[in-house]
Design a protein around this motif. Structure first.
Motif, PDB file in Angstrom:
ATOM      1  N   VAL A  27       0.956  -1.076  -0.042  1.00  9.78           N
ATOM      2  CA  VAL A  27      -0.089  -0.039  -0.076  1.00  9.78           C
ATOM      3  C   VAL A  27       0.981   1.355   0.025  1.00  9.78           C
ATOM      4  O   VAL A  27       0.816   2.215  -0.855  1.00  9.78           O
ATOM      5  CB  VAL A  27      -0.985   0.026   1.288  1.00  9.78           C
ATOM      6  N   THR A  28       1.831   1.228   0.938  1.00  9.52           N
ATOM      7  CA  THR A  28       3.048   2.441   0.998  1.00  9.52           C
ATOM      8  C   THR A  28       3.485   2.731  -0.374  1.00  9.52           C
ATOM      9  O   THR A  28       3.764   3.674  -0.928  1.00  9.52           O
ATOM     10  CB  THR A  28       3.645   2.245   2.480  1.00  9.52           C
ATOM     11  N   LYS A  29       4.280   1.299  -0.875  1.00 10.24           N
ATOM     12  CA  LYS A  29       5.045   1.622  -1.996  1.00 10.24           C
ATOM     13  C   LYS A  29       4.159   2.035  -3.330  1.00 10.24           C
ATOM     14  O   LYS A  29       4.840   2.754  -4.021  1.00 10.24           O
ATOM     15  CB  LYS A  29       5.824  -0.058  -2.224  1.00 10.24           C
ATOM     16  N   ALA A  30       3.129   1.283  -3.385  1.00 11.57           N
ATOM     17  CA  ALA A  30       2.180   1.724  -4.730  1.00 11.57           C
ATOM     18  C   ALA A  30       1.436   3.361  -4.287  1.00 11.57           C
ATOM     19  O   ALA A  30       0.904   3.569  -5.532  1.00 11.57           O
ATOM     20  CB  ALA A  30       1.458   0.662  -4.825  1.00 11.57           C
ATOM     21  N   ASN A  31       1.458   3.607  -3.109  1.00 10.54           N
ATOM     22  CA  ASN A  31       0.861   4.834  -2.925  1.00 10.54           C
ATOM     23  C   ASN A  31      -0.719   4.725  -3.397  1.00 10.54           C
ATOM     24  O   ASN A  31      -1.403   5.518  -4.058  1.00 10.54           O
ATOM     25  CB  ASN A  31       1.219   6.019  -3.671  1.00 10.54           C
ATOM     26  N   LEU A  32      -1.299   3.668  -3.073  1.00 13.81           N
ATOM     27  CA  LEU A  32      -2.642   3.516  -3.289  1.00 13.81           C
ATOM     28  C   LEU A  32      -3.413   3.103  -1.798  1.00 13.81           C
ATOM     29  O   LEU A  32      -3.098   2.826  -0.937  1.00 13.81           O
ATOM     30  CB  LEU A  32      -2.855   2.212  -4.126  1.00 13.81           C
ATOM     31  N   THR A  33      -4.827   3.181  -1.806  1.00  4.12           N
ATOM     32  CA  THR A  33      -5.648   2.914  -0.972  1.00  4.12           C
ATOM     33  C   THR A  33      -5.873   1.498  -0.613  1.00  4.12           C
ATOM     34  O   THR A  33      -5.408   0.887  -1.781  1.00  4.12           O
ATOM     35  CB  THR A  33      -7.047   3.570  -0.967  1.00  4.12           C
ATOM     36  N   SER A  34      -6.179   0.811   0.349  1.00  9.70           N
ATOM     37  CA  SER A  34      -6.147  -0.391   0.785  1.00  9.70           C
ATOM     38  C   SER A  34      -7.434  -1.106  -0.390  1.00  9.70           C
ATOM     39  O   SER A  34      -7.267  -2.044  -0.824  1.00  9.70           O
ATOM     40  CB  SER A  34      -6.984  -0.739   2.016  1.00  9.70           C
ATOM     41  N   ARG A  38      -6.452  -3.693  -3.138  1.00  6.46           N
ATOM     42  CA  ARG A  38      -7.401  -4.930  -3.117  1.00  6.46           C
ATOM     43  C   ARG A  38      -8.072  -5.078  -4.593  1.00  6.46           C
ATOM     44  O   ARG A  38      -7.891  -6.543  -4.987  1.00  6.46           O
ATOM     45  CB  ARG A  38      -8.525  -4.804  -2.147  1.00  6.46           C
ATOM     46  N   HIS A  39      -8.390  -4.201  -5.457  1.00  2.21           N
ATOM     47  CA  HIS A  39      -8.854  -4.230  -6.582  1.00  2.21           C
ATOM     48  C   HIS A  39      -7.837  -4.922  -7.744  1.00  2.21           C
ATOM     49  O   HIS A  39      -7.780  -5.839  -8.244  1.00  2.21           O
ATOM     50  CB  HIS A  39      -9.460  -3.167  -7.328  1.00  2.21           C
TER      51      HIS A  39
END
Length: 90
Positions: A27-34, A38-39
């Motif tokens: 989540v941190t590395k890709a800078n995405l929400t959970s 998940r998607h």
């Protein structure tokens, strides 16, 4: 922050998961929400580009890029080197 395309996000996830990574670090590395992650993880598992790893108790989960995922990255990098997008020029 620069808008990222779907192929860019997939490449970031696959690069980060090369060798194995936990969901929270991803989540941190890709800078995405959970939810976003998940998607993408579900789609990448279905496409067999990433695999889900669990410990013997099934408590800890990690993800690792498969050989097919590595091929995607190879093609992705090749295309990025060939195609020059207007926003990449300075």
């Amino acid at each position: 922050m620069k808008n990222r395309s779907r192929p860019d996000i997939i490449a970031i996830i696959l690069e980060s998961a090369n060798g194995g990574i936990t969901k929270s670090k991803l989540v941190t590395k890709a800078n995405l929400t959970s939810g976003q992650l998940r998607h993408y993880i579900q789609m990448l598992i279905e496409k067999k580009m990433i695999i889900q790893l669990s410990d013997t108790q099934g408590i800890h989960t990690a993800y690792r890029t498969t050989e097919l995922g590595m091929k995607y990255l190879e093609v992705y990098r090749s295309l990025k080197n060939i195609v020059v997008f207007p926003q990449d020029q300075k």
